[in-house]
Design a protein around this motif. Structure first.
Motif, PDB file in Angstrom:
ATOM      1  N   GLN A 127       0.841  -1.206   0.000  1.00 40.66           N
ATOM      2  CA  GLN A 127       0.000   0.000   0.000  1.00 40.66           C
ATOM      3  C   GLN A 127       0.875   1.255   0.000  1.00 40.66           C
ATOM      4  OE1 GLN A 127      -3.658   0.214   0.384  1.00 40.66           O
ATOM      5  NE2 GLN A 127      -3.278   2.362  -0.159  1.00 40.66           N
ATOM      6  N   TYR A 128       0.513   2.226  -0.869  1.00 48.00           N
ATOM      7  CA  TYR A 128       1.181   3.532  -0.926  1.00 48.00           C
ATOM      8  C   TYR A 128       0.127   4.616  -1.084  1.00 48.00           C
ATOM      9  CZ  TYR A 128       5.711   1.215  -1.625  1.00 48.00           C
ATOM     10  OH  TYR A 128       6.840   0.453  -1.463  1.00 48.00           O
ATOM     11  N   ASP A 129       0.538   5.837  -0.825  1.00 53.40           N
ATOM     12  CA  ASP A 129      -0.338   6.960  -1.166  1.00 53.40           C
ATOM     13  C   ASP A 129      -0.351   7.176  -2.675  1.00 53.40           C
ATOM     14  OD1 ASP A 129      -1.044   7.649   1.505  1.00 53.40           O
ATOM     15  OD2 ASP A 129       0.884   8.668   1.747  1.00 53.40           O
ATOM     16  N   ALA A 130       0.836   7.083  -3.286  1.00 55.42           N
ATOM     17  CA  ALA A 130       0.947   7.335  -4.720  1.00 55.42           C
ATOM     18  C   ALA A 130       1.869   6.304  -5.355  1.00 55.42           C
ATOM     19  CB  ALA A 130       1.478   8.734  -4.978  1.00 55.42           C
ATOM     20  N   GLY A 150       8.933  11.046 -13.952  1.00 60.20           N
ATOM     21  CA  GLY A 150       8.383  10.217 -12.888  1.00 60.20           C
ATOM     22  C   GLY A 150       9.192  10.325 -11.612  1.00 60.20           C
ATOM     23  N   LEU A 151      10.516  10.331 -11.753  1.00 62.29           N
ATOM     24  CA  LEU A 151      11.384  10.445 -10.575  1.00 62.29           C
ATOM     25  C   LEU A 151      11.209  11.800  -9.896  1.00 62.29           C
ATOM     26  CD1 LEU A 151      14.603   8.816 -12.097  1.00 62.29           C
ATOM     27  CD2 LEU A 151      13.116   7.822 -10.336  1.00 62.29           C
ATOM     28  N   ALA A 186       5.823   5.287  -4.423  1.00 63.18           N
ATOM     29  CA  ALA A 186       6.646   4.242  -5.035  1.00 63.18           C
ATOM     30  C   ALA A 186       6.717   4.475  -6.538  1.00 63.18           C
ATOM     31  CB  ALA A 186       6.072   2.862  -4.759  1.00 63.18           C
ATOM     32  N   VAL A 187       7.899   4.254  -7.107  1.00 66.39           N
ATOM     33  CA  VAL A 187       8.104   4.341  -8.554  1.00 66.39           C
ATOM     34  C   VAL A 187       8.417   2.940  -9.064  1.00 66.39           C
ATOM     35  CG1 VAL A 187       9.392   5.432 -10.419  1.00 66.39           C
ATOM     36  CG2 VAL A 187       9.052   6.665  -8.265  1.00 66.39           C
ATOM     37  N   LEU A 188       7.708   2.521 -10.106  1.00 67.43           N
ATOM     38  CA  LEU A 188       7.864   1.172 -10.655  1.00 67.43           C
ATOM     39  C   LEU A 188       8.353   1.255 -12.097  1.00 67.43           C
ATOM     40  CD1 LEU A 188       4.500  -0.302  -9.305  1.00 67.43           C
ATOM     41  CD2 LEU A 188       6.745  -0.391  -8.220  1.00 67.43           C
ATOM     42  N   GLU A 189       9.569   0.766 -12.348  1.00 70.52           N
ATOM     43  CA  GLU A 189      10.181   0.817 -13.676  1.00 70.52           C
ATOM     44  C   GLU A 189      10.252  -0.587 -14.265  1.00 70.52           C
ATOM     45  OE1 GLU A 189      11.886   1.275 -17.123  1.00 70.52           O
ATOM     46  OE2 GLU A 189      11.268   3.037 -15.955  1.00 70.52           O
ATOM     47  N   ARG A 190       9.820  -0.743 -15.511  1.00 73.47           N
ATOM     48  CA  ARG A 190       9.775  -2.067 -16.132  1.00 73.47           C
ATOM     49  C   ARG A 190      11.157  -2.570 -16.533  1.00 73.47           C
ATOM     50  NH1 ARG A 190      10.068  -2.214 -21.797  1.00 73.47           N
ATOM     51  NH2 ARG A 190      10.108  -0.150 -22.767  1.00 73.47           N
ATOM     52  N   ARG A 191      12.079  -1.646 -16.863  1.00 74.29           N
ATOM     53  CA  ARG A 191      13.410  -2.059 -17.301  1.00 74.29           C
ATOM     54  C   ARG A 191      14.332  -2.267 -16.098  1.00 74.29           C
ATOM     55  NH1 ARG A 191      16.594   1.118 -21.076  1.00 74.29           N
ATOM     56  NH2 ARG A 191      17.363  -0.891 -21.824  1.00 74.29           N
ATOM     57  N   ILE A 226      11.890   3.267  -4.931  1.00 67.89           N
ATOM     58  CA  ILE A 226      12.065   3.211  -6.381  1.00 67.89           C
ATOM     59  C   ILE A 226      12.549   1.814  -6.756  1.00 67.89           C
ATOM     60  CG2 ILE A 226      13.260   4.213  -8.365  1.00 67.89           C
ATOM     61  CD1 ILE A 226      13.598   6.787  -6.683  1.00 67.89           C
ATOM     62  N   PHE A 227      11.855   1.203  -7.707  1.00 60.34           N
ATOM     63  CA  PHE A 227      12.141  -0.186  -8.065  1.00 60.34           C
ATOM     64  C   PHE A 227      12.346  -0.331  -9.566  1.00 60.34           C
ATOM     65  CE2 PHE A 227       9.392  -0.063  -4.351  1.00 60.34           C
ATOM     66  CZ  PHE A 227      10.044  -0.899  -3.453  1.00 60.34           C
ATOM     67  N   THR A 228      13.286  -1.186  -9.957  1.00 58.09           N
ATOM     68  CA  THR A 228      13.453  -1.581 -11.357  1.00 58.09           C
ATOM     69  C   THR A 228      12.927  -3.009 -11.525  1.00 58.09           C
ATOM     70  OG1 THR A 228      15.696  -2.325 -10.863  1.00 58.09           O
ATOM     71  CG2 THR A 228      15.458  -0.098 -11.751  1.00 58.09           C
ATOM     72  N   ASP A 229      12.818  -3.447 -12.788  1.00 57.65           N
ATOM     73  CA  ASP A 229      12.299  -4.784 -13.095  1.00 57.65           C
ATOM     74  C   ASP A 229      10.927  -5.019 -12.465  1.00 57.65           C
ATOM     75  OD1 ASP A 229      14.471  -5.863 -14.698  1.00 57.65           O
ATOM     76  OD2 ASP A 229      15.660  -5.808 -12.859  1.00 57.65           O
ATOM     77  N   ARG A 230      10.104  -3.990 -12.433  1.00 57.81           N
ATOM     78  CA  ARG A 230       8.725  -4.094 -11.926  1.00 57.81           C
ATOM     79  C   ARG A 230       7.804  -3.528 -13.012  1.00 57.81           C
ATOM     80  NH1 ARG A 230      11.531  -5.843  -8.162  1.00 57.81           N
ATOM     81  NH2 ARG A 230      10.933  -5.925  -5.966  1.00 57.81           N
ATOM     82  N   GLU A 231       7.355  -4.411 -13.893  1.00 64.64           N
ATOM     83  CA  GLU A 231       6.528  -3.955 -15.012  1.00 64.64           C
ATOM     84  C   GLU A 231       5.056  -3.969 -14.638  1.00 64.64           C
ATOM     85  OE1 GLU A 231       5.764  -4.724 -19.790  1.00 64.64           O
ATOM     86  OE2 GLU A 231       7.172  -6.005 -18.676  1.00 64.64           O
ATOM     87  N   VAL A 232       4.404  -2.831 -14.865  1.00 66.60           N
ATOM     88  CA  VAL A 232       2.972  -2.717 -14.584  1.00 66.60           C
ATOM     89  C   VAL A 232       2.185  -3.261 -15.769  1.00 66.60           C
ATOM     90  CG1 VAL A 232       1.069  -1.098 -14.205  1.00 66.60           C
ATOM     91  CG2 VAL A 232       3.275  -0.747 -13.043  1.00 66.60           C
ATOM     92  N   GLU A 233       1.218  -4.123 -15.449  1.00 61.82           N
ATOM     93  CA  GLU A 233       0.369  -4.688 -16.497  1.00 61.82           C
ATOM     94  C   GLU A 233      -0.875  -3.842 -16.720  1.00 61.82           C
ATOM     95  OE1 GLU A 233      -2.210  -8.445 -16.046  1.00 61.82           O
ATOM     96  OE2 GLU A 233      -0.464  -9.143 -17.192  1.00 61.82           O
ATOM     97  N   ARG A 234      -1.477  -3.372 -15.608  1.00 54.57           N
ATOM     98  CA  ARG A 234      -2.676  -2.534 -15.753  1.00 54.57           C
ATOM     99  C   ARG A 234      -2.923  -1.737 -14.478  1.00 54.57           C
ATOM    100  NH1 ARG A 234      -4.826  -7.529 -14.314  1.00 54.57           N
ATOM    101  NH2 ARG A 234      -6.459  -7.452 -12.703  1.00 54.57           N
TER     102      ARG A 234
END
Length: 578
Positions: free
Chosen positions: A31-34, A43-44, A58-63, A302-310
Motif C-alpha cells: 500500500q502507498y499513497d501514490a 516520474g522520478l 513508489a516508482v515502478l520501472e519495467r526495465r 524506487i524499483f526496477t524490473d517491476r513492469e505494470v500490467e494494468r
C-alpha cells in the motif's frame, strides 16, 4: 584499450548490456499513497515532490535501469553510452536547486564552443574545407560567420537577443500547469475565483513579451525559414540554425510551426547559462541517478524490473493501484503514469472505464518520429577534413560540439525530409554527431571514444508499410557511416561496435510510442492547453485518481522535469481539497 576493444572485436555483432545496481534494497509494500508508473526523469521528479508533500510514493520501472530515455548503458564492453537522450539543458533550474542534484552526484561538462558545421567541399589553395564554429565567445563566433557573410556576422548578436527575449518570456508557462479552463468555467464561484490563480503564469508571460507578442506569434506559427531568411543570407549559418527547428520533429524548416521547435531548443539553461547544453558525467543516466538519490533521501521507494500490467480500478471507477505482470497487486490512493498517453490509456487503463469519445481522441494523437539513433564505439578520435586533428592526437575545440553533417544547406535538409515522408530512409540524412568522451573520460577506455549519431529522416514503416528488417538497419547504418566518412576519413575503420535504434526500436526498448522522443509531436495542435488533449491538459485523466506526469503532457518533451513537477502540484492540490 586493446583488451576492451579486442573483447568486442572477438564477438562482433554481440551486444552486451551491463546491469548496474539500480535495485532498491527496500521491499515493495502492498500500500502507498501514490504509485508512479515509469522511472523516467519526470516520474522520478514527481516522486520527489510528492514525497516532499507528505505522500508515501513508489516508482515502478519495467526495465533494469532507471531513467526512461535518460539512461546510461554499457552496450559494448568498456563503452558507456547515453543510449537515447544524449544532452542536458532543459532541466528546470528550480528543480535542480530544490532536489539538490549537485549534492546527489550530478556533474555536467559544459560545452564551449557548442556547434560545428564542416563543409563538404574542396579546399582552396591547399587549405582545408571551410567550417562554421559557434560558441559563447562572440568575437570568435562573428569571425567564423564572417567567413561566409560579414552582414550575418553583424546581425548574429541581435538575433540571439531576439531569441532569448522570446524564450525567457515563456519560462513562466513551463513551470506551471496550463490555465484551469474547467475551473474558470464550471462549478461554484469559490472554485472559479480559486482557478483565477492559474492565469498568473499566462499573464506574466504576456507582460514579459509586451511589444514582442507579434514576434512571438510569428515565430511559433511560421516556417522557420521565413524568420531566418529575414535575418541572414549565408546558407551554412541558416542551415545550421534550421537544424534546431526540426531536431526530433517530423517537419521541414519550410513547414509552418517549425519556428516553435527552434524556440523550444533555446529555452534551456545550464549552470545559469542561457541556452547552454552539456554532457552529464557518466552519460545521461547520471542525471536520472541523481534525481533518484534525491527522491530516495526524501523517502520514496524506487524499483526496477517491476513492469505494470494494468491500472487497478475500484468499484467506484477510481484508480486504486496497479497490477504487475507477475500478478502482484499494489494499492494506492492515486496513480501517476510517466508512460506516453497512448500506453497509459490504450494499454494500461481498462477501456471499459474510459469514454468512447476520449479513446477516439487518444487514437488521433500524433506520434510520428523521423529519428534513428546510432551509438558507436570508436578506437580513435574522428579526424575531420575541415579541422584536422593535431599531431598529439588531442581533441580539438570542435570535437566537444554538436557536429552537424549534411547541414551545409537547407536544400539538403529538405531533400532528406521529403525522402522520409515517402517511406524511404534519407539517402543523405541530416546527422547530429556528439562525442561526449572528449570531455568525459569515464565513458570509454583510454584512447577510445563513444559517438552519438542522431539521424533524420527515417520512417516508422518502410515504403509499402512494411516493418524494418535487420538488413534495412544495417543498410541505413552503412549509409550514415559512408556520409560521416566523407567528412572524416578513417571513421569507418575506427568503429568497434554499434547500437542501431530506428523508430520501432525506440518504441520497443524505451516505450516511446512511434519512436517519438517527445512522447508526442510538438506541433501547435499538441501544445499547452491541447497537450496531449484539451480534456487532460491539467494532467488529470477521465479516471479519478489517475494522472499523467510524462512528456506527453505540458510542456512537452525535452523540458526536463517540468511535467513531473506540474503534475505533482495538481496531485497535491487534489489531496489538500480531500
Amino acid at each position: 584499450m586493446a583488451a576492451a576493444v579486442g573483447a568486442y572485436r572477438a564477438h562482433r555483432g554481440f551486444i552486451s548490456v551491463t546491469r548496474r545496481g539500480n535495485h532498491s534494497c527496500t521491499a515493495l509494500k502492498p500500500q502507498y499513497d501514490a504509485i508512479i508508473i515509469g522511472a523516467g526523469h519526470n516520474g522520478l521528479i514527481a516522486s520527489a515532490y510528492l514525497q516532499k508533500g507528505g505522500l508515501k510514493t513508489a516508482v515502478l520501472e519495467r526495465r533494469h535501469v532507471l531513467g526512461g530515455a535518460a539512461v546510461s548503458e554499457e552496450i559494448i564492453p568498456g563503452f558507456h553510452f547515453s543510449r537515447a537522450s544524449y544532452l542536458l539543458s532543459l532541466l528546470r533550474p528550480h528543480i535542480y536547486q530544490d532536489l539538490e542534484l549537485k549534492k546527489h552526484g550530478l556533474k555536467v561538462y559544459m560545452r564551449d564552443p557548442y556547434s560545428f558545421t564542416p563543409m563538404l567541399e574542396e579546399g582552396v589553395g591547399g587549405r582545408p574545407p571551410r567550417s562554421l564554429l559557434l560558441g559563447a565567445d562572440m568575437a570568435m563566433t562573428q569571425k567564423e560567420i564572417g567567413k561566409f557573410s560579414e552582414k550575418d556576422a553583424k546581425a548574429y548578436p541581435e538575433f540571439l537577443t531576439y531569441l532569448e527575449t522570446l524564450a525567457c518570456a515563456i519560462h513562466p508557462l513551463l513551470d506551471a500547469p496550463p490555465v484551469d479552463i474547467p475551473g474558470l468555467t464550471q462549478g461554484s464561484l469559490r472554485k472559479k475565483i480559486s482557478a483565477l490563480r492559474s492565469l498568473k503564469p499566462l499573464v506574466k508571460s504576456g507582460l514579459k513579451l509586451g511589444k514582442n507578442i507579434p514576434d512571438f506569434y510569428e515565430l511559433v506559427t511560421a516556417p522557420v525559414m521565413k524568420v531566418l531568411n529575414r535575418w541572414f543570407e549565408s546558407e551554412p549559418l541558416i542551415a545550421t540554425l534550421a537544424t534546431d527547428s526540426v531536431i526530433g520533429a517530423n517537419t521541414s524548416p519550410n513547414n509552418p510551426g517549425s519556428g516553435y521547435v527552434l524556440l523550444h531548443h533555446v529555452m534551456g539553461e545550464l549552470e545559469k547559462e542561457k541556452g547552454a547544453w552539456g554532457y552529464v558525467e557518466g552519460g545521461m543516466g547520471g542525471v536520472s541517478r541523481s534525481i533518484a538519490r534525491s527522491a530516495r533521501s526524501l523517502g520514496a521507494d524506487i524499483f526496477t524490473d517491476r513492469e505494470v500490467e494494468r491500472v487497478l480500478i475500484g468499484q467506484g471507477g477510481s484508480a486504486e493501484g496497479v497490477v504487475l505482470t507477475d500478478g502482484t497487486e499494489v494499492r494506492s490512493k492515486v496513480v501517476l503514469s510517466n508512460a506516453t498517453p497512448h500506453v497509459t490509456f490504450k494499454q494500461l487503463t481498462p477501456q471499459s472505464v474510459l469514454p468512447k469519445a476520449f479513446i477516439t481522441a487518444v487514437d488521433q494523437i500524433d506520434y510520428t518520429s523521423p529519428v534513428t539513433k546510432i551509438n558507436v564505439a570508436l578506437d580513435k578520435l574522428p579526424n575531420f577534413l575541415a579541422a584536422p586533428n593535431s599531431a598529439d592526437g588531442k581533441p580539438g575545440p570542435h570535437h566537444q560540439c554538436s557536429i552537424h553533417l549534411n547541414c551545409e544547406s537547407v536544400e539538403v535538409l529538405e531533400e532528406a525530409y521529403v525522402e522520409g515522408q515517402q517511406g524511404r530512409p534519407s539517402s543523405r540524412p541530416m546527422i547530429e554527431m556528439t562525442i561526449p568522451s572528449v570531455l568525459d573520460p569515464t565513458l570509454a577506455p583510454p584512447g577510445c571514444h563513444v559517438a552519438s549519431l542522431f539521424i533524420q529522416f527515417t520512417p516508422y514503416f518502410m515504403e509499402g508499410r512494411r516493418s524494418w528488417t535487420d538488413e534495412d538497419r544495417e543498410r541505413f547504418a552503412d549509409t550514415t557511416f559512408d556520409w560521416v566518412e566523407r567528412y572524416a576519413p578513417g571513421f569507418k575503420k575506427s568503429i568497434v561496435g554499434k547500437d542501431i535504434l530506428t523508430p520501432p526500436d525506440l518504441e520497443r526498448v524505451f516505450g516511446l510510442t512511434g519512436g517519438n522522443i517527445f512522447h508526442g509531436s510538438m506541433s501547435l495542435d499538441q501544445l499547452y492547453l491541447a497537450r496531449p488533449l484539451p480534456s487532460v491538459a491539467d494532467y488529470r485523466s477521465p479516471v479519478k485518481g489517475l494522472y499523467l506526469c510524462g512528456s506527453g503532457s505540458h510542456p512537452g518533451g525535452g523540458v526536463m522535469g517540468a511535467a513531473g513537477w506540474n503534475s505533482a502540484l495538481n496531485v497535491l492540490a487534489d489531496f489538500k481539497r480531500l
